[in-house]
Design an enzyme around this catalytic site. Structure first.
Site, PDB file in Angstrom:
ATOM      1  N   SER A 118       0.839  -1.204   0.000  1.00 13.97           N
ATOM      2  CA  SER A 118       0.000   0.000   0.000  1.00 13.97           C
ATOM      3  C   SER A 118       0.878   1.259   0.000  1.00 13.97           C
ATOM      4  O   SER A 118       1.487   1.581  -1.011  1.00 13.97           O
ATOM      5  CB  SER A 118      -0.975  -0.046   1.182  1.00 13.97           C
ATOM      6  OG  SER A 118      -1.967   0.941   1.079  1.00 13.97           O
ATOM      7  N   HIS A 159      -5.697  -1.022  -3.593  1.00  9.18           N
ATOM      8  CA  HIS A 159      -7.095  -1.241  -3.200  1.00  9.18           C
ATOM      9  C   HIS A 159      -8.063  -0.840  -4.309  1.00  9.18           C
ATOM     10  O   HIS A 159      -9.175  -0.371  -4.055  1.00  9.18           O
ATOM     11  CB  HIS A 159      -7.422  -0.475  -1.909  1.00  9.18           C
ATOM     12  CG  HIS A 159      -6.311  -0.478  -0.898  1.00  9.18           C
ATOM     13  ND1 HIS A 159      -5.760  -1.653  -0.412  1.00  9.18           N
ATOM     14  CD2 HIS A 159      -5.621   0.537  -0.308  1.00  9.18           C
ATOM     15  CE1 HIS A 159      -4.789  -1.349   0.444  1.00  9.18           C
ATOM     16  NE2 HIS A 159      -4.682  -0.037   0.514  1.00  9.18           N
TER      17      HIS A 159
END
Length: 212
Positions: A118, A159
């Site tokens: 991330s 995501h």
């Protein structure tokens, strides 16, 4: 260069690290500056467990607490680095205010294997500005430049399947609409990762708990 840039799920980590030194446990530097503000959050513990279960020795690194020379010395004692998720802006701030961004980029270009998750994936690109809707730039009050490490030529948007509650599809769509024309973006679903091996970049599967 050898990089594995995860969105969330850790499935691709085991084969990546097994390829560093087959059959030999590694020392993995765990850079946690993106998570400092989230101590005790369930996602922090879950992410660390995903690395621990691989059986390698973890060396915790908080870059903000180190000089660039101390950071360089620490990197000399590990076989690979894992850069955890959390606040992209706080992570980049910690690296840049200490000068450790230059150290890290040089070591990775020299061959140190790098795993990002991330935020740790986003900072490898040329510019973290496209993360401004996903994370809060105010997390990094001392950060005046949003240039990333420049290890890849695109900015990862993690995501991207919109399944994680803080990052719904509407937010992903808005991010791509706002920044897609001005920045090169690479949206990754949570079950995907970007594998960089030298000049070759491949989006691979990284299903939760899988090895592919």
């Amino acid at each position: 260069m050898k990089l594995l840039l995860l969105s969330r799920n850790p499935g691709a980590m085991r084969p990546f690290l097994d390829g560093v030194r087959p059959g030999v446990p590694l020392r993995v530097g765990y850079i946690r500056d993106a998570q400092v503000a989230y101590a005790g959050a369930p996602f922090v513990a879950a992410e660390r467990r995903a690395v621990e279960v691989l059986g390698h020795e973890i060396v915790d690194i908080t870059v903000r607490d180190l000089t660039s020379s101390a950071f360089a010395a620490t990197l000399s004692t590990v076989d690979a680095v894992y850069v955890a998720g959390g606040s992209t802006f706080a992570l980049l701030e910690a690296l840049t205010i200490t000068g450790s961004d230059v150290v890290l980029a040089e070591r990775v270009r020299d061959g140190m294997p790098y795993i990002g998750c991330s935020a740790g994936s986003i900072i490898t690109g040329p510019d973290i500005t496209p993360a401004s809707l996903m994370d809060d730039p105010a997390d990094a009050p001392s950060l005046t430049e949003f240039a990333g490490l420049g290890l890849i030529d695109r900015t990862v948007i993690p995501h991207a399947d919109g399944l994680l509650e803080p990052y719904p599809s509407s937010l992903i769509d808005e991010t791509i609409a706002r920044y897609g024309s001005s920045h090169r973006l690479l949206p990754l679903r949570d079950d995907q990762a970007l594998l960089v091996d030298g000049d070759r970049e491949t989006v691979i599967d990284s299903a939760d708990g899988g090895d592919d």
